[in-house]
Design a protein around this motif. Structure first.
Motif, mmCIF file in Angstrom:
data_model
loop_
_atom_site.group_PDB
_atom_site.id
_atom_site.type_symbol
_atom_site.label_atom_id
_atom_site.label_comp_id
_atom_site.label_asym_id
_atom_site.label_seq_id
_atom_site.Cartn_x
_atom_site.Cartn_y
_atom_site.Cartn_z
ATOM 1 N N UNK A 244 0.838 -1.211 0.000
ATOM 2 C CA UNK A 244 0.000 0.000 0.000
ATOM 3 C C UNK A 244 0.866 1.252 0.000
ATOM 4 N N UNK A 245 0.506 2.177 -0.871
ATOM 5 C CA UNK A 245 1.077 3.516 -0.810
ATOM 6 C C UNK A 245 0.018 4.449 -0.242
ATOM 7 N N UNK A 246 0.359 5.142 0.826
ATOM 8 C CA UNK A 246 -0.567 6.092 1.453
ATOM 9 C C UNK A 246 -0.403 7.437 0.751
ATOM 10 N N UNK A 247 -1.548 8.031 0.341
ATOM 11 C CA UNK A 247 -1.535 9.266 -0.449
ATOM 12 C C UNK A 247 -2.058 10.439 0.375
ATOM 13 N N UNK A 248 -1.559 11.627 0.053
ATOM 14 C CA UNK A 248 -1.994 12.833 0.761
ATOM 15 C C UNK A 248 -2.854 13.658 -0.187
ATOM 16 N N UNK A 249 -4.112 13.873 0.172
ATOM 17 C CA UNK A 249 -4.994 14.665 -0.687
ATOM 18 C C UNK A 249 -4.712 16.152 -0.481
ATOM 19 N N UNK A 250 -5.167 16.961 -1.439
ATOM 20 C CA UNK A 250 -5.018 18.412 -1.317
ATOM 21 C C UNK A 250 -5.755 18.877 -0.067
#
Ligand code: COA
Ligand code: AMP
Length: 262
Positions: A244-250
């Motif tokens: 899993x890659x954890x993503x940062x939303x705007x």
């Protein structure tokens, strides 16, 4: 470009685990990452350090990071901190006596042989049954990292939101994968006697609680609350194997709003 899991674990002369860290990086960044992990390990004066570099053969699933909130103002008494942590777990439909049992497990050390485990407890939400096959080892959340392009953005956003401690970032990333895998809620605090901050993660939010345990206590752990009919093997496979890659939303990066428990 290939993607690799680079993992570090460090232990003292008795084999006791001191620290661990994982990165999911592109092959060009492996050398730099090994250096970073080695430096991290060195802080704790280890007896031995193991570094694993493993190619990821699957597609990596991308998951948005949990939002983060302070459960309660700093320096609140432990009883008040725990009352709020309990309330969040009750709101997640965890049975009251199962919550009490979870706190008592972490207070006394959840391992079958006494003391700390090497991973998390799997606890059913209504009957409080422990599902992890090995009650000394538990289940570990692995093969997870923040996406390389979002690493700096996540760090900056957490500092801006008042959460600069690296442990918070690490725990937030692990909890993001843990909930993605199907765990309903997670309660945890460190076994480090100098680190008294714990957390509850559920329903898309990671609640951070300072003072959830007394200073000087060297017991802690993580409880993963799960459905009564959870398929343990499937859940363990997701937690341990699926990358899993954890993503940062705007939205997360901009979020400076109200962070206290309402
Ligand atoms: N706690 C205690 N012991 C641990 C451990 C942990 N977190 N991780 C590994 N060990 C010890 C155990 O003795 C384990 O044997 P076991 O499987 O019988 O329990 C042994 O090391 C080998 O473990 P293994 O799972 O093969 O280690 P690994 O090389 O895959 O590394 C870590 C796993 C260390 C990366 C992982 O446990 C960890 O600490 N992850 C933290 C990740 C993190 O903070 N991520 C944030 C991303 S920014
Ligand atoms: P820490 O927050 O790193 O001090 O770890 C506290 C406890 O959480 C440990 O004693 C383990 O029981 C458990 N733990 C540590 N790493 C993991 C992991 N990757 N997944 C699940 N549980 C973990």
């Amino acid at each position: 470009m290939n993607i690799y899991s680079v993992r570090m674990r460090a232990a003292d002369e008795t084999g006791h685990h001191l620290s661990g860290m994982e990165r999911l990086v592109l092959d060009d960044d492996i050398a730099k990452t090994v250096q970073e992990l080695y430096q991290r390990a060195w802080h704790n004066h280890p007896h031995d350090v193991h570094i694993t570099i493993e190619k990821i053969d699957q597609e990596i699933t991308q998951v948005p990071v949990l939002r983060i909130r302070s459960g309660i103002p700093n320096k609140s008494p432990k009883s008040l901190v725990r009352t709020q942590a309990r309330q969040i777990l009750l709101d997640a439909q965890i049975q009251s006596d199962v919550i009490d049992y979870a706190f008592s497990l972490l207070d006394r050390g959840p391992a079958a042989s006494g003391g700390n485990m090497r991973g998390a407890v799997l606890l059913t939400k209504h009957s409080g049954r422990r599902l992890e096959p090995d009650k000394d080892r538990g289940v570990r959340t692995v093969r997870v990292d923040v996406h390389p392009k979002d690493r700096d953005r996540l760090h900056r956003a957490l500092v801006q939101q008042g959460f600069p401690h690296p442990r918070t970032q690490d725990a937030l990333i692990l909890a993001t994968k843990t909930l993605w895998a199907g765990v309903i809620a997670e309660l945890g605090w460190s076994d480090d006697p100098d680190y008294t901050t714990g957390f509850v993660a559920t329903k898309g939010t990671y609640w951070r609680f300072e003072g959830i345990k007394e200073a000087g206590v060297n017991l802690g752990g993580r409880i993963y609350f799960v459905e009564e009919d959870e398929d343990t093997a499937e859940l363990m496979n997701r937690l341990q194997q699926i990358p899993i890659w954890v993503m940062v939303s705007t939205e997360f990066a901009k979020n400076e709003g109200e962070h206290a428990y309402e």
